[in-house]
Structure formats: structure tokens, C-alpha cells
Design an enzyme around this catalytic site. Structure first.
Site, PDB file in Angstrom:
ATOM      1  N   ASP A  35      14.806  18.864  21.689  1.00  0.00           N
ATOM      2  CA  ASP A  35      15.595  18.864  20.461  1.00  0.00           C
ATOM      3  C   ASP A  35      16.987  19.369  20.827  1.00  0.00           C
ATOM      4  OD1 ASP A  35      16.914  19.488  18.137  1.00  0.00           O
ATOM      5  OD2 ASP A  35      15.283  20.672  17.269  1.00  0.00           O
ATOM      6  N   HIS A  41      12.993  24.787  15.257  1.00  0.00           N
ATOM      7  CA  HIS A  41      13.414  24.379  13.924  1.00  0.00           C
ATOM      8  C   HIS A  41      12.268  23.563  13.305  1.00  0.00           C
ATOM      9  CE1 HIS A  41      15.681  21.921  10.982  1.00  0.00           C
ATOM     10  NE2 HIS A  41      16.650  22.817  11.055  1.00  0.00           N
ATOM     11  N   CYS A  72      15.526  27.118   8.425  1.00  0.00           N
ATOM     12  CA  CYS A  72      14.493  26.127   8.761  1.00  0.00           C
ATOM     13  C   CYS A  72      13.697  26.540   9.979  1.00  0.00           C
ATOM     14  CB  CYS A  72      15.093  24.740   8.970  1.00  0.00           C
ATOM     15  SG  CYS A  72      15.741  24.059   7.449  1.00  0.00           S
ATOM     16  N   GLN A 125      21.374  21.416  18.635  1.00  0.00           N
ATOM     17  CA  GLN A 125      22.375  22.473  18.816  1.00  0.00           C
ATOM     18  C   GLN A 125      23.073  22.397  20.176  1.00  0.00           C
ATOM     19  OE1 GLN A 125      23.534  24.416  16.495  1.00  0.00           O
ATOM     20  NE2 GLN A 125      22.014  23.850  14.954  1.00  0.00           N
ATOM     21  N   LYS A 183      26.611  17.524  13.329  1.00  0.00           N
ATOM     22  CA  LYS A 183      26.839  18.862  13.885  1.00  0.00           C
ATOM     23  C   LYS A 183      27.871  18.836  15.005  1.00  0.00           C
ATOM     24  CE  LYS A 183      22.047  20.326  13.061  1.00  0.00           C
ATOM     25  NZ  LYS A 183      22.060  21.190  11.878  1.00  0.00           N
TER      26      LYS A 183
HETATM   27  C1  LIG Z   1      17.643  23.018  16.498  1.00  0.00           C
HETATM   28  C2  LIG Z   1      17.701  22.041  15.376  1.00  0.00           C
HETATM   29  N1  LIG Z   1      16.831  21.023  15.342  1.00  0.00           N
HETATM   30  C3  LIG Z   1      16.845  20.103  14.371  1.00  0.00           C
HETATM   31  C4  LIG Z   1      17.753  20.165  13.338  1.00  0.00           C
HETATM   32  C5  LIG Z   1      17.683  19.129  12.273  1.00  0.00           C
HETATM   33  O1  LIG Z   1      18.821  18.310  12.285  1.00  0.00           O
HETATM   34  P1  LIG Z   1      19.116  17.313  11.098  1.00  0.00           P
HETATM   35  O2  LIG Z   1      19.021  18.092   9.823  1.00  0.00           O
HETATM   36  O3  LIG Z   1      20.480  16.825  11.374  1.00  0.00           O
HETATM   37  O4  LIG Z   1      18.081  16.233  11.155  1.00  0.00           O
HETATM   38  C6  LIG Z   1      18.690  21.206  13.330  1.00  0.00           C
HETATM   39  C7  LIG Z   1      19.708  21.375  12.275  1.00  0.00           C
HETATM   40  O5  LIG Z   1      19.487  21.516  11.113  1.00  0.00           O
HETATM   41  C8  LIG Z   1      18.659  22.162  14.372  1.00  0.00           C
HETATM   42  O6  LIG Z   1      19.520  23.173  14.391  1.00  0.00           O
END
Ligand SMILES: Cc1ncc(COP(=O)(O)O)c(C=O)c1O
Ligand SMILES: Cc1ncc(COP(=O)(O)O)c(C=O)c1O
Lengths: 159, 425, 425, 159
Positions: free
Chosen positions: B216, B139, B382, B219, B242
Site C-alpha cells: 500500500d 489503514h 482509518c 503514503q 495525495k
Molecule cells: C496508508 C493508506 N492506505 C490507503 C489509503 C486510502 O486511500 P484512498 O482513500 O485514496 O483510497 C490511505 C489514505 O486515506 C492511506 O493513508
């Protein structure tokens, strides 16, 4: 809830607060340790004269609230004449008592027992601990043969 | 307060450890609302989850009963707020496998968690010639901070590529994670492909090479049991929103020795021990990393989200999603021209299912499904570099959670069939 | 939903522009709750304000009706959430004097807003030998980031000192703000002294010297009309939670030309235009500065807080606080041994009133008052250097807001008298 | 709400989508401009052959949704033969129409009028705008005498 207020500020505490022991500077500084309670702004300086492994004289200078002043005053009163080991043990007992992990305060130290009321005021536990943690840090330094000021002790981690 | 609000979800576990989806659905007010005249079928959980009334109530209760700024006050409200806030730290530490409370830092989300490490540990430790390893499925939140860091320091960004079915290709991993590697940043679970990555194996190798590992978990944390110690991670990041929690709350977990070694990210109130006009000493971890007034209400309500998940059981949630993903994948494969990105075996993946239709653009699929009350996501999610790697400009993505069931998947499939008819392709 | 919840506060304006405090109080559920057996007298507003039910309802409504991640989705919920979120940007831009919407960046609070500038504009523009000017009354949030920046760059941190009554001493300002000055960072209103600073004059001088100006509006924005253009600021920061809004939301306003010129602070989703594994281009402002999922619910509920304040009228709020501060100061001065820090003339200051008792430590005052249901703050108020300048370790601080009235002040005064009796000093 | 769906995907739009105009590459590239819609991933390349201040030929290559493809197809159809000024005027009309700031689409361009339905789908406005904004950027470059690729155009600011 005036009751728990009165439990915090017991008469013994108010007495130590109004006329704190250990005000007189010591002649010879073997241990010097400063502490602070960053969230409240309390500041304390503890200085000790040692004599043959025993605390000979203690000076406590505390800019703080009734609890920290009273606790520092009790420290000055009860550590004098004790060996390093005894002082550390006592500090540990006080710490455990304040955190509710045991409250076996020996009867001859009953003033200290008055600090118990602090347990109902979580934010104030740091105030009651300040003098003791500061002294313990000084003792450690002394035992390790270091002289001079210890790094500033903070109660932030506690309670 | 509404009398029918149940304050615990203990009764939600059905016999045989399975979840009673109808009862779960009933906890989510938003699911009762029709969308475009249809029952809402919410399949955009990888973007954000819905919130049970227990979590929403916790926010209301906080503002109605104990709102105050934390850590600074001696009055009753401040004490209530502070101890509630700090209790969530303890809870979160337990939730991720029983780590040290002081290793749990509250942030505003995964993105801030990862940036915190990139701009503290990273700027302190990464030098020209060093290598940072990511994967092709990251991401942007776990890619751009490392790209910027490598650009600013002269380090090299290397990447682990993918197998055709969207798993990490580890065949040449020893050429990628080398003695020059300082950091490996990898998603625990992909938000596009659903792939669950073997983070423990990667961490083991990385550690042997002297690198540290950031995982990370945005998910993974919502969808499967996570025991941070078992992941081998040195840093782990995830978001509350999430996983049934409020927006604006995230967690950064880090090994204490590392956290103590690095400078703070943002500075200000609460994170200092002492400051004068010419010098400053930092507070201890985790406070060193929590400058200013945090999202107090959000953190406190997150507690209830964690409890809700625990009451269902993360193992049960994982089983449910394996079962339902398997069903969804099979049904999608029945459709003509639909291609699924990522592994097809539900045991290798979570419930974020990306797919493309040979003839219809994902945006059009999404808009059409929306007219039938079905919320999915379409776009690059993203993960633009991943899209490019896959040769797609976008995918459609249906992503599952605890309140989804076969009825929801059937609605999706029916509507997809209709989509083709509608666009006449 | 509770039928007696009023959804607007238009009726709150009394005749003659004054505010009907009883009606306002009725909007704040927390004020109905007894604390330690007493009516809650909340005088800790400089730390955080309480929230009216309208704001709390807005959070609930968002989660119940339109919760979704923003900017990325094509489905109905995502559109609702996105347009609600973006409308708050428009509203906030209007609230601070009608600036360009794209100059309004949502952050997690004042602290993050200021750090954003220190680590983007600051790291890009500050060099060894440059000078950064702050004041002796700054909150740590507007001090530590500049201290760190000056330490890291070799710049010099200079400061404007204070007059004995807690105003900025501008007599030698031409020696402090000089051609070497690159930035002046100043609070619009002090959270300890209440002082309202002549930011427009300072900005005028700073601009003449070629410096830019950051104004910390954390205390001003909630309590007085703020027209950003009139302040002369180049950057302006404030927090929602101090102005009836949710925790975890802040605003950073910046001149568009400056914002466009500086790199992003945190990176990740939403803030990029295009990213490949080896290069990235940023999205336009304000999105460049909003990486990841923001505090969507918080921002959306902040809208209602702004409306509530507008319906009362910021001019009326200011008048109310002048009147009530004046009353409070006079009554405090009646007491023996009480010393007030900061200006005594309520026209020169806001309603954050710090005081010390010659004989009783602020913590003891605060704990005693709390036993009477009165919430004030005691400590260094995140302004340790100011405390040192004033020769205090801590002060007690009563800080006012829209729901406070003379009854609250009288309760404070009575309890302070009792405090002295109680401690027997 | 099938109604507003049908308003978005009017028959004319679906027709342009299924058989987009401007598929054939141009012989001589005088203007080349790429655009994208970062939030959706749509990508477009517009190439134009100019002849004496007039658009002679247009090639549009769009990887996008029905709306962006249809809009690009209409662009290819309606800009051919127009002067620079006319094209800019048309792009402006389309933009205003999409944003609901005026909808005077001249009757001879009635296909474009079909894009109106997009207004009820705020996120899709960017899709409909993409081709037009990309072309306008290319025109600007051309007028300023710059040759070669324009910087990537983004619709992020719009709608
Ligand atoms: C794998 C992953 N990493 C990072 C993020 C970023 O999370 P956030 O937007 O809550 O900072 C997301 C979700 O958008 C994600 O799915
Ligand atoms: C003057 C001033 N600046 C900055 C801050 C920091 O605000 P926040 O904690 O919301 O980031 C505060 C409040 O604590 C303040 O009063």
C-alpha cells in the site's frame, strides 16, 4: 486538413478498397486465421494455401473500413508466391512502417507505401495492421505444425 | 487565462538542490485564502494534498480543448483525449521506476486498487487454511478487504505487531510469514505513525515462502522516491489525490504475469475483446481492468502532478520532509504532555506526525487549531485496530508536504500552547 | 477569473419554454474551438457530453477554496468539502424524483454502479437454476456483469429480443420473465438505437413474478425527466459525464431495504462502523457503499451540472431532442443508401441516431466527417451482441444534446453527401 | 472566528468537561448501552439503574472530546429521577436543538442550552448526540424487555 485526409485515403488505397484482391476462396486451406479490431468492430478472415513452404494462394474476407480492406487486399497481392520467411519479414516491415519505426518499403511494393498516411490517424493504425497480424498468427501456427483455426487475433495491444 | 500562471516548475529547484518553499506556496491558490481570519496552515496532507494551479489548469484545459470519451472514437477530440490518457500511463510507469506501461492500471484510488486484488487474485487464490499476513499499522483500506476475504474463504488473517516506537516488530517474522502464507499486505509508509517499512526485506522473505506481496503505497508514493522493482512488490497501490493530483484517480501496478492470470474486477465496456450473449473474452492488460469510462480528466491532470513532483525531484521532497519532520518532532517534544506516536528519527519515517496530549482530546485540539487557521486531522485515521493497539481512541495528526515550512510548524506549536491555556488544563 | 463567466443559467430558458441554443452554446468553451479548420459540430454526446464553463468553474472553485478529504476532518476545509459533497447527494436525490438521500450512492460511473449490484446483490441472491433477464440492446456495462454472474453461479441469462425497428419485442414476455426470474436488467434508453423502453411495464411484470429490476439509466438521465419511483426500478444507474458533469462520477440508486440487506462491494475507509483484526461492522447506507476517498471534486462539480439541466428544464430538453431528432431522421432518410437503426418516430426514442451507409464503412464516414469538424462515433458502441443481432459489424452514430441545433444537422447531412462523392461509391 | 469557538466551548461545557458527572459506576445495571462516533473514534458506555419506571442512577464513561464528555455529563445530571417517557422526550429535544429543528430547552435545563454552539460545527454535532442516542437505544431495549448489551450505537447517520 483535407490534406491529411487525402494522405490517409490515397488513390491507391481507394482503388484496393473498391476492388479488393484475394476475394476468391482458396481451394485448400492450410492456414486459417481470424482477426478482429475490437475497438472498431472490424473482422477479417485470412486463408492460405501453402505449397512447399511458399504461399500459393490467399483469400482475404474483411468486413471493415477502407483502410483494413485495402490493407488486406495488398496483403493478398503481395504475399502470393513468397516464402514463409519473406512473408513474415514483409509483415514486420509493414508493422514498423505503420508505427513510424522505419519506412523502408521496397520500391516494388509501392502500393504498401500508401498505407503510410495512416500514421497521422493513430486509431486507424489498428485497421491497417489487422490483416497482417492475423496472417502472422496463422503462419506461427502453421510452423508449429498446428492445424485448424488459430485463436482470434486482436489488434487491441497495438498502436 | 491568467497571465501569471507559470506552466512549469523547473525554476522551483533552489540552489543546492533545496526547494524554494515560497515559490512552491505561490503555486497553490488555496494557500492564499485566509481561514478563520488566519493564514491557512495546511497540515492535513496525509488525508489529501492541495493542488497546484498547474494541475487545476490541466483539468480546465482538458475540458476546454479535448474532452471526449477515450479508446472508442475516430474523431479528433477522441484521439486527443485517448493519446493524452495513454501518455499518462507511460508517465506513471516511468514515475514508479520504469515498469512496463501495460502493468499500470488506473483506478479511482488506493482503496479500489487494493479491493481489485482482493476480489480477483484473492478470490481466485485464497483457500481455507491459507494465511494472509498484514501489519498492525494498516489503514482500513489494506485491512478490511483482507479481513473480508479471509472470512469468506476460511483463511487466517495474521499480523505483524509493532515495537513500542511504532516500527514493525520483525523478531518473530519467520513464525508469521510461513509456508502457509499466500499473501503479505503491508503499507510502505504508515499514515498514522509515519513509519517507513522495510518492504523489500519483507517481500524477500515472503517470496521465499511462496507468498506474493501487496504494498500500500498511498503514503509513500507522494513523499519519497519509489522504485517499484526495488520494493519487491507484486502489487503496488497509490492515490493521485495525495500527491497533488485530482480526486478520483488511483494507480494499481501489478506484475504482468499475475495480472494476466486473474479475472477482471468490474466488467463492461472497453475491457472485453469480444462478447456474445453466451461468452466473453477479455481485453489485454491493462484494459481488462479498466471497465467503463474512467476519470479521464482526472488521469490527464494527474500527469501534471507527476511532472510537478519530478521537477522538484522526489529526492529533494524526501530531504525536505526529513528536515521539516525533524524540526516538528523536536518542537513538539518541547511541549509538556505531548506524546508522539511512531519513530522519532525522521530518517525512519515520513511527515505524518501523530501525537496526543495527555489532557486534551484530539478533536478539541483540532477544532481549536482550526480557529487559528491550522488544518490538522484528529481521529482514528482509518486505522481503528492500530488505535486500539496503541491504547488510544484517537490521535491528532499533523502531516507535511512540499509547501510546508518552519513557519507552519511554529504556528502549530504556538497554537498548541494556546490550546492548553484555552482549555485550562 | 474571466469576467464574462455567468454563474447561472436561469436566463437560458427562452419564451414558450423553448431553449435558446445560441446562448447555451456560448456556455461551452470547447464549442468555440475550430477542429480541422471547421466549426466543431459535436455529435458524440451518447459517449460523453461537453461541459459548460459553470461546471468547469465549480471544479476550479473547489480546488481553490475548499479542497480537503471529507467525512473525516474537523477543520474548516474538511467541513466545507463534506457539506458540499453531502449536499450533492440531496440534490441528486431530488433530481431523480425525490428519493431518500441515503439511497443515493456515488460511484465512478454507470459501469461501477451496475457491477456493484452484480457483485453484492447478485452474488448473494443468484443461485444455479435462477434466471437473469436482459435485452438484446444492452450496453456491455449492463450485459457482461450479468453474463459473468450467470456463468459463476450456474444461472441462466435470458433475453428480450427486438422488433425490426429496434424496440423490445414484448409479445412473448410472459415466457421470458417467469417465476424463475430473479432479476431483470434493462436500459432505460438504448445508446445505439435511441429506443426508450417501457421500463415501468417491465418492472410491473417482474415484480409480479418476484424478480427485482435494475435500470441502466446512462442514456435516459441526461436526456429526459426521470422519476425513479415511476420507473418501478429497484436499482437505477447513471453517469455524470454524459450529463454535463465531470468524468469519474456516477450514481447508483437503490431501494434502502435492498441496500441494507446486501454486503458492501469495496471495503476500506469510511464504509465501516467498527473494525478489529477479527471482525468488522459496516457503516449505514449510503456510506457502506462508498469506500475510500471518493471523487470529491467531481461530485461537487456534478451539482452544478444538475443545476444547469434543471434550469433548462428536463422537459424542455426532451422536447428539444424530439424536435431535433425528428429533423435529423428526416434529413438522413433523404440520403440515398442510408439506413437508420432504431425507431423512426422521435417520440419513441432519444437523440442517439445510429445509421449505416450501404457502401461506406462507418469508420470511413467518421474519419471523413471529422475532417469537416463533425464528431460522431463509429463502431460497435459497446454493444457487440446487438450489432450481431442487427447483422452489422458497426454503425455510425450521431447523438444530440442541448447545444445542438438544425445547423449542426445540416452540416452533418452536407458532409455525408460529400463523403459519398469522396469515396466515389 | 474566536467567537464561534467560544460559543462551542462555553464555560458551562468546559466545566462539565473538566469535572464530568456520572463517573461513579452504578450498583445494578438495568440498561447498558455502548455507542461510538465512528468518524471521530469517540466511545461511550452508558449504564442505568431503573426503579419503577424511573431512572435511578446513571453512569457515563466517555472517551471522547470535550463536547461528547460534557454532553454525557449533562445526560447523567438531567436524566436522573426522570421517567422513561420524560427521558425520551428530553433526548428528542436535545436532538432537535442540535439539528436546529427547534431549540426549546426548558429553562431549568439551561446547561443543555450551552450545547447549542455545536450547531456551527456540523462535524461535532455527532459528538454532542452520542450520549443521548446511546441512552435512547438502551431505553428501547429495556422497554422491549430485552436484557443485556444493546447493539453498538453509531452516530454515523446523524447530522
Ligand atoms: C496508508 C493508506 N492506505 C490507503 C489509503 C486510502 O486511500 P484512498 O482513500 O485514496 O483510497 C490511505 C489514505 O486515506 C492511506 O493513508
Ligand atoms: C446505455 C449505457 N449503459 C452504460 C454505459 C456505461 O457508462 P460509463 O462508461 O459511464 O460507465 C453507457 C455509456 O457508455 C451507456 O450508453
Amino acid at each position: 486538413m483535407t490534406n491529411s485526409l487525402d494522405e490517409l485515403y490515397r488513390e491507391i488505397i481507394l482503388d484496393h478498397y473498391r476492388s479488393p484482391r484475394g476475394k476468391k476462396p482458396v481451394d485448400k486451406v492450410d492456414i486459417a486465421s481470424d482477426g478482429q479490431n475490437p475497438s472498431c468492430g472490424d473482422e477479417i478472415a485470412v486463408q492460405v494455401t501453402m505449397d512447399d513452404g511458399t504461399v500459393k494462394d490467399v483469400h482475404v474476407d474483411c468486413k471493415g473500413c477502407a483502410i483494413s480492406i485495402a490493407s488486406g487486399s495488398m496483403l493478398a497481392e503481395y504475399t502470393k508466391g513468397k516464402s514463409l520467411g519473406e512473408v513474415k519479414q514483409l509483415a514486420d516491415t509493414v508493422k514498423k512502417m505503420l508505427k513510424g519505426e522505419g519506412d523502408e518499403i521496397p520500391p516494388e511494393l509501392e502500393d504498401l507505401d500508401a498505407l503510410k498516411g495512416v500514421r497521422k490517424f493513430p486509431v486507424r493504425i489498428k485497421c491497417a495492421l489487422l490483416a497482417w497480424m492475423t496472417l502472422v498468427e496463422g503462419l506461427k501456427n502453421y510452423e508449429n505444425g498446428k492445424t485448424g483455426q488459430t485463436p482470434l487475433v486482436s489488434t487491441e495491444d497495438e498502436s | 487565462m491568467n497571465p501569471d500562471i507559470r506552466n512549469d516548475a523547473t525554476a522551483l529547484k533552489g540552489r543546492s538542490g533545496q526547494m524554494d518553499i515560497d515559490r512552491i506556496k505561490a503555486d497553490f491558490p488555496i494557500l492564499k485564502q485566509p481561514v478563520n481570519g488566519h493564514r491557512l496552515v495546511y497540515l492535513d496532507n496525509a488525508a489529501t494534498s492541495q493542488k497546484p494551479k498547474q494541475v487545476i489548469d490541466a483539468i480546465v484545459k482538458y475540458y476546454n480543448e479535448s474532452n471526449a470519451n477515450i479508446h472508442r472514437g475516430l474523431h479528433t477530440l477522441a484521439e486527443k483525449a485517448t493519446s493524452a490518457y495513454e501518455n499518462v500511463r507511460v508517465h506513471a510507469a516511468r514515475f514508479i521506476g520504469g515498469v512496463d506501461n501495460s502493468e499500470v492500471i488506473f483506478t479511482s484510488g488506493t482503496t479500489e486498487s487494493i479491493n481489485t486484488i482482493a476480489r480477483t487474485w484473492g478470490e481466485k487464490n485464497i483457500r481455507s487454511g491459507d494465511e494472509i499476513v498484514i501489519t498492525e499499522m494498516e489503514h482500513h483500506a489494506n485491512l478490511v478487504p483482507w479481513l473480508v476475504l479471509s472470512q469468506n474463504t476460511g483463511a487466517t488473517l495474521r499480523r505483524i505487531s509493532l515495537t513500542p516506537d511504532g516500527q514493525l516488530d520483525l523478531t518473530n517474522i519467520n513464525d508469521i510469514i510461513t509456508a502457509r502464507t499466500r499473501l503479505v499486505a503491508v503499507a510502505h509508509m504508515s499514515n498514522v505513525l509515519g513509519t517507513i517499512n522495510p518492504v523489500a526485506d519483507i517481500a524477500e522473505l515472503a517470496h521465499r515462502r511462496g507468498a506474493i506481496v501487496l504494498v500500500d503505497g498511498a503514503q509513500a508514493a507522494p513523499h519519497m522516491p519509489v522504485d517499484i522493482k526495488q520494493t519487491g512488490a507484486d502489487f503496488y497501490a497509490f492515490s493521485a489525490h495525495k500527491m497533488l493530483g485530482p480526486t478520483g484517480v488511483g494507480v494499481l501496478w501489478g506484475r504482468k504475469t499475475l495480472l494476466e492470470d486473474i479475472p477482471p474486477f468490474t466488467t463492461g465496456g472497453e475491457m472485453i475483446r469480444e462478447v456474445r450473449f453466451d461468452r466473453v473474452t477479455w481485453n489485454d492488460v491493462p484494459h481488462k481492468f479498466e471497465a467503463g469510462t474512467p476519470n479521464i480528466a482526472g488521469v490527464i491532470a494527474f500527469d501534471r502532478a507527476l511532472s510537478y513532483l519530478e521537477e522538484l525531484g522526489m529526492e529533494n521532497i524526501r530531504s525536505h520532509e526529513i528536515e521539516l519532520s525533524g524540526y516538528a518532532i523536536n518542537r513538539l517534544l518541547e511541549l509538556d504532555g505531548i506524546e508522539i506516536q511512531g519513530p522519532l528519527d525522521p530518517h525512519l519515517r515520513g511527515g505524518a506526525i501523530s501525537f496526543t496530549d495527555a489532557k486534551i482530546h484530539p478533536h478539541d485540539i483540532s477544532t481549536f487549531l482550526d480557529s487559528r487557521g491550522i488544518a490538522i486531522r484528529a481521529g482514528h485515521h482509518c486505522a481503528q485496530p492500530l488505535m486500539r493497539t496503541m491504547g488510544k481512541v484517537a490521535t491528532a495528526r499533523a502531516s507535511l508536504y512540499i509547501y510546508n515550512d518552519r513557519m507552519d510548524i511554529d504556528a502549530l506549536i504556538d497554537a498548541l500552547k494556546e490550546t492548553r491555556r484555552y482549555f485550562g488544563v
